[in-house]
Design a protein around this motif. Structure first.
Motif, PDB file in Angstrom:
ATOM      1  N   VAL A  94      -9.808 -14.185   1.537  1.00 49.00           N
ATOM      2  CA  VAL A  94      -9.043 -13.753   2.709  1.00 49.00           C
ATOM      3  C   VAL A  94      -7.548 -14.027   2.536  1.00 49.00           C
ATOM      4  N   LYS A  95      -7.184 -15.110   1.830  1.00 50.28           N
ATOM      5  CA  LYS A  95      -5.768 -15.397   1.622  1.00 50.28           C
ATOM      6  C   LYS A  95      -5.122 -14.345   0.734  1.00 50.28           C
ATOM      7  N   ILE A  96      -5.832 -13.930  -0.311  1.00 48.71           N
ATOM      8  CA  ILE A  96      -5.310 -12.892  -1.196  1.00 48.71           C
ATOM      9  C   ILE A  96      -5.186 -11.580  -0.443  1.00 48.71           C
ATOM     10  N   ALA A  97      -6.187 -11.280   0.393  1.00 51.13           N
ATOM     11  CA  ALA A  97      -6.150 -10.044   1.167  1.00 51.13           C
ATOM     12  C   ALA A  97      -4.930 -10.023   2.096  1.00 51.13           C
ATOM     13  N   GLU A  98      -4.621 -11.173   2.692  1.00 54.72           N
ATOM     14  CA  GLU A  98      -3.471 -11.231   3.590  1.00 54.72           C
ATOM     15  C   GLU A  98      -2.158 -11.060   2.829  1.00 54.72           C
ATOM     16  N   ARG A  99      -2.051 -11.675   1.663  1.00 59.83           N
ATOM     17  CA  ARG A  99      -0.825 -11.520   0.856  1.00 59.83           C
ATOM     18  C   ARG A  99      -0.636 -10.075   0.419  1.00 59.83           C
ATOM     19  N   LEU A 100      -1.729  -9.418   0.056  1.00 59.63           N
ATOM     20  CA  LEU A 100      -1.634  -8.018  -0.339  1.00 59.63           C
ATOM     21  C   LEU A 100      -1.306  -7.135   0.859  1.00 59.63           C
ATOM     22  N   TYR A 101      -1.808  -7.530   2.008  1.00 58.53           N
ATOM     23  CA  TYR A 101      -1.517  -6.776   3.232  1.00 58.53           C
ATOM     24  C   TYR A 101      -0.011  -6.767   3.514  1.00 58.53           C
ATOM     25  N   HIS A 102       0.624  -7.898   3.291  1.00 59.63           N
ATOM     26  CA  HIS A 102       2.059  -7.999   3.540  1.00 59.63           C
ATOM     27  C   HIS A 102       2.898  -7.424   2.390  1.00 59.63           C
ATOM     28  N   ALA A 103       2.243  -7.006   1.311  1.00 60.82           N
ATOM     29  CA  ALA A 103       2.968  -6.378   0.200  1.00 60.82           C
ATOM     30  C   ALA A 103       3.184  -4.893   0.432  1.00 60.82           C
ATOM     31  N   ASP A 104       2.657  -4.367   1.511  1.00 61.92           N
ATOM     32  CA  ASP A 104       2.750  -2.935   1.791  1.00 61.92           C
ATOM     33  C   ASP A 104       4.218  -2.488   1.864  1.00 61.92           C
ATOM     34  N   ARG A 105       4.563  -1.507   0.990  1.00 60.78           N
ATOM     35  CA  ARG A 105       5.885  -0.879   0.944  1.00 60.78           C
ATOM     36  C   ARG A 105       7.014  -1.875   0.628  1.00 60.78           C
ATOM     37  N   LYS A 106       6.643  -2.976  -0.040  1.00 66.39           N
ATOM     38  CA  LYS A 106       7.653  -3.949  -0.440  1.00 66.39           C
ATOM     39  C   LYS A 106       7.798  -4.050  -1.952  1.00 66.39           C
ATOM     40  N   ILE A 107       7.036  -3.246  -2.669  1.00 70.19           N
ATOM     41  CA  ILE A 107       7.099  -3.246  -4.136  1.00 70.19           C
ATOM     42  C   ILE A 107       7.629  -1.880  -4.580  1.00 70.19           C
ATOM     43  N   THR A 108       8.725  -1.854  -5.293  1.00 70.42           N
ATOM     44  CA  THR A 108       9.320  -0.614  -5.784  1.00 70.42           C
ATOM     45  C   THR A 108       8.866  -0.385  -7.219  1.00 70.42           C
ATOM     46  N   MET A 109       8.248   0.747  -7.438  1.00 66.68           N
ATOM     47  CA  MET A 109       7.751   1.079  -8.770  1.00 66.68           C
ATOM     48  C   MET A 109       8.878   1.622  -9.645  1.00 66.68           C
ATOM     49  N   SER A 110       8.568   1.904 -10.890  1.00 66.23           N
ATOM     50  CA  SER A 110       9.586   2.357 -11.853  1.00 66.23           C
ATOM     51  C   SER A 110      10.153   3.719 -11.503  1.00 66.23           C
ATOM     52  N   ASP A 111       9.390   4.532 -10.766  1.00 63.18           N
ATOM     53  CA  ASP A 111       9.889   5.850 -10.404  1.00 63.18           C
ATOM     54  C   ASP A 111      10.676   5.828  -9.099  1.00 63.18           C
ATOM     55  N   GLY A 112      10.905   4.636  -8.539  1.00 65.45           N
ATOM     56  CA  GLY A 112      11.712   4.509  -7.346  1.00 65.45           C
ATOM     57  C   GLY A 112      10.943   4.563  -6.041  1.00 65.45           C
ATOM     58  N   PHE A 113       9.668   4.807  -6.091  1.00 64.63           N
ATOM     59  CA  PHE A 113       8.887   4.891  -4.863  1.00 64.63           C
ATOM     60  C   PHE A 113       8.273   3.528  -4.546  1.00 64.63           C
ATOM     61  N   LYS A 114       8.123   3.271  -3.246  1.00 62.90           N
ATOM     62  CA  LYS A 114       7.522   2.004  -2.794  1.00 62.90           C
ATOM     63  C   LYS A 114       6.003   2.135  -2.788  1.00 62.90           C
ATOM     64  N   LEU A 115       5.367   1.052  -3.230  1.00 61.32           N
ATOM     65  CA  LEU A 115       3.915   1.043  -3.338  1.00 61.32           C
ATOM     66  C   LEU A 115       3.291   0.817  -1.961  1.00 61.32           C
ATOM     67  N   VAL A 116       2.434   1.716  -1.561  1.00 61.05           N
ATOM     68  CA  VAL A 116       1.713   1.584  -0.295  1.00 61.05           C
ATOM     69  C   VAL A 116       0.411   0.833  -0.549  1.00 61.05           C
ATOM     70  N   VAL A 117       0.162  -0.199   0.263  1.00 63.27           N
ATOM     71  CA  VAL A 117      -1.047  -1.024   0.109  1.00 63.27           C
ATOM     72  C   VAL A 117      -1.801  -1.027   1.441  1.00 63.27           C
TER      73      VAL A 117
END
Length: 623
Positions: free
Chosen positions: A154-177
């Motif tokens: 559950v802790k990992i799931a929560e951390r991934l939940y808060h990663a939504d649109r906060k990671i920018t990929m190499s092509d410039g787009f934000k990763l949706v989680v």
């Protein structure tokens, strides 16, 4: 031209089998057609397309209340604005979405357009964001344009939940989680069972007959199938595989498998007769009562640390005691040796000695007790109890207590104990010292006078249970219980009684009662069915009989001097009493009395013993 990636992204995600049909993150040369509705003032322009941020936000539902995670629709008045204006794009006025853990320990992670990137690239980006936390992506696969995997924390799931649109990929787009509380679909087939079997084979130690299934679902050989043992159907399939291949299993390790409900594990006791060591640590077992399905296992070692049930005990000694109540043979708990249990060192198949109706601390007192009871109750059941004066000490005391059974019907006239309750010296209810003194009868005159006022009775002598607990030249203590019927009360109700006599020598060389405690209550249904089973149904009062002469030894038949033979009239009386109490005909009753020298109580005793052994023929009861 719109800014790259600035256009709306319509999401079409619904489930595991759906995918994104179109990835609009690539530049398009087509001209976007936009229309504006004219207003009266021609100043305001209203968008007709949906906000892509709202679409993505609304797709995640972790069990929060309705409306959580959306812009507030209430009136908003900004600087220079007006009522009912659209909410601002800043964080003001936005309800921040919260992660809410689900009831299941598994979470589905969905990465829309994750298939555009390599698996290692996606996972490395997520691991970098949640560092120093790490996770194992279970059952990673691509579904259309999306990447899907599962996590079991559950802790990992929560951390991934808060990663939504906060990671920018190499092509410039934000990763949706997207995070959902879900368990992978499973189908237990022959192929899955074979993989489980091969995985168990490498985890089995033949030397110790121990099988280690710790975190079984995370085994590298099971990465392509969902094999979590907290699912009952998977656990039962595993048990069948173990029983087929390791029937003599002695130790089983189920640590860290997210187990919570254990009802289906009741089958362990029938499948594995030799299972003595069980590890169930780091699971989700909520209560100690959840272990009840395992109580029939002969466990000598148990490991429960890491379960919520352990934290419910603030006293470790109570925890050990309660666990031992469920597993009496336990010698080791949570890795610590337990002190030896207090018990009897006997073999398991040793049966208890047969139950005895009476107990004699000294067999030498048997004849005296038998004769005393015969003489005492012959007078007690007679028309006049005045002869009992000679049976009591000059300073004798008597107390009586009475109360109803908890499950009887007090409204029934036959069950009412009015004659006894009004004189009951129940010290739990009678708290006043003066009342306690008044209810205690002292002196032979008060004792016999009180006994004479009680209802007339007929006792079931054959149903007596007598315990001789003290037998010395200076004092005799005997306790007894039995059943009697009231002969002068309508309906002849039966009563249950318990009596304690303290007997001491008197100055004339005989014995007398110095303390008498009587307790009276209603009979149970079982007692009523067994009472007077060998006697006549209608009780008849015994013939009057004088009490023992001063200095006489109790036990001599009423009205007969010590060593003297009874006359014909008294023989007929004894014959009638024995026939009534035993149900035997006259011929067999005469033979029984003659063999015992016309000792009634001894005759009843011998009859009772022979009847329990089945040695009295049926013709003895034919009249």
């Amino acid at each position: 031209m719109p800014k790259r990636g600035g256009g709306p992204r319509h999401r079409n995600w619904k489930g595991d089998n759906d995918h994104f049909d179109h990835d609009d993150r690539v530049q398009s040369n087509s001209t976007r057609r936009v229309s504006f509705k004219p207003t009266s003032k021609g100043k305001n322009k209203i968008r007709t397309w949906n906000d892509p941020k709202l679409l993505l936000d609304d797709d995640i539902d972790m069990g929060a209340t309705s409306g959580q995670g959306q812009y507030r629709k209430s009136a908003f008045r900004g600087r220079g604005g007006r009522m009912n204006s659209p909410a601002p794009r800043a964080h003001h006025g936005v309800v921040k979405k919260k992660f809410i853990a689900g009831i299941l320990p598994w979470y589905q992670i969905i990465i829309p357009y994750g298939a555009k990137h390599e698996k290692e690239v996606v996972l490395r980006s997520l691991l970098s964001f949640i560092s120093p936390e790490i996770f194992i992506p279970h059952y990673y696969k691509t579904n259309g344009n999306a990447a899907v995997f599962y996590v079991d924390d559950v802790k990992i799931a929560e951390r991934l939940y808060h990663a939504d649109r906060k990671i920018t990929m190499s092509d410039g787009f934000k990763l949706v989680v997207i995070v959902r509380n879900a368990v992978p679909n499973i189908t237990i087939d022959a192929d899955m069972k074979e993989k489980m079997k091969l995985t168990m084979a490498k985890r089995y130690n033949a030397a110790t007959k121990a099988l280690d299934l710790t975190k079984f679902h995370a085994d590298p050989d099971l990465t392509d199938i969902f094999c979590a043992l907290f699912r009952p159907m998977i656990m039962l399939a595993a048990i069948d595989i173990i029983a087929e291949n390791i029937p003599d299993l002695e130790a089983l390790n189920l640590n860290d498998n997210k187990l919570h409900g254990l009802e289906h594990l009741k089958i362990l006791s029938s499948k594995f007769k030799n299972l003595k060591i069980l590890y169930m640590g780091d699971n989700r077992i909520p209560f100690l009562g959840s272990l009840d399905p395992l109580k029939s296992l002969p466990l000598v070692e148990l490991y429960l640390k890491g379960n919520p049930l352990v934290n419910r005990f603030h006293d470790h000694e109570i925890y050990i005691s309660d666990v031992r109540k469920k597993f009496p043979k336990l010698m080791k708990l949570d890795g610590a040796d337990l002190p030896p249990a207090i018990g009897f060192d006997v073999s398991e198949d040793l049966s208890l000695p047969p139950r005895q109706q009476s107990f004699l601390v000294d067999p030498a007192g048997q004849d005296l007790v038998r004769e005393f009871l015969t003489q005492y109750f012959a007078i007690f059941d007679s028309e006049s109890r005045q002869a009992l004066l000679e049976a009591y000490h000059e300073n004798a005391s008597l107390s009586m207590a009475s109360n109803y059974l908890s499950n009887d019907s007090r409204n029934s006239p036959n069950n009412r104990l009015t004659s006894y309750i009004s004189n009951s010296r129940n010290i739990m209810r009678v708290t006043d010292r003066e009342q306690r003194r008044r209810y205690l009868r002292t002196g032979r005159l008060q004792v016999v006078s009180f006994l004479s006022d009680l209802p007339k009775t007929t006792h079931d002598l054959m149903g007596f249970a007598v315990d001789l607990i003290v037998f010395t030249p200076a004092m005799i203590v005997l306790t007894m219980n039995g059943i009697y019927k009231e002969t002068n009360t309508a309906g002849n109700p039966t009563r249950s009684f318990h009596r304690t006599f303290v007997i001491v020598p008197n100055t004339s060389g005989g014995f007398c009662v110095i303390n008498d405690m009587l307790y009276v209550t209603n009979t149970t249904k079982e007692q009523e069915e067994k009472a007077f089973a060998s006697g006549s149904v209608e009780p008849t009062p015994a013939a009057p009989a004088p009490g023992p002469a001063p200095g006489a030894v109790p036990g001599v038949a009423p009205g007969v001097a010590a060593g003297a033979a009874p006359d014909d009239a008294h023989k007929m009386q004894l014959l009638a009493m024995l026939s009534q109490q035993t149900g035997m005909n006259e011929h067999w009753s005469v033979n029984c009395l003659q063999e015992t020298c016309w000792d009634l109580q001894r005759a009843v005793f011998i009859f009772n013993q022979l009847q329990s052994e089945g040695k009295i023929p049926p013709e003895a009861f034919v009249k």
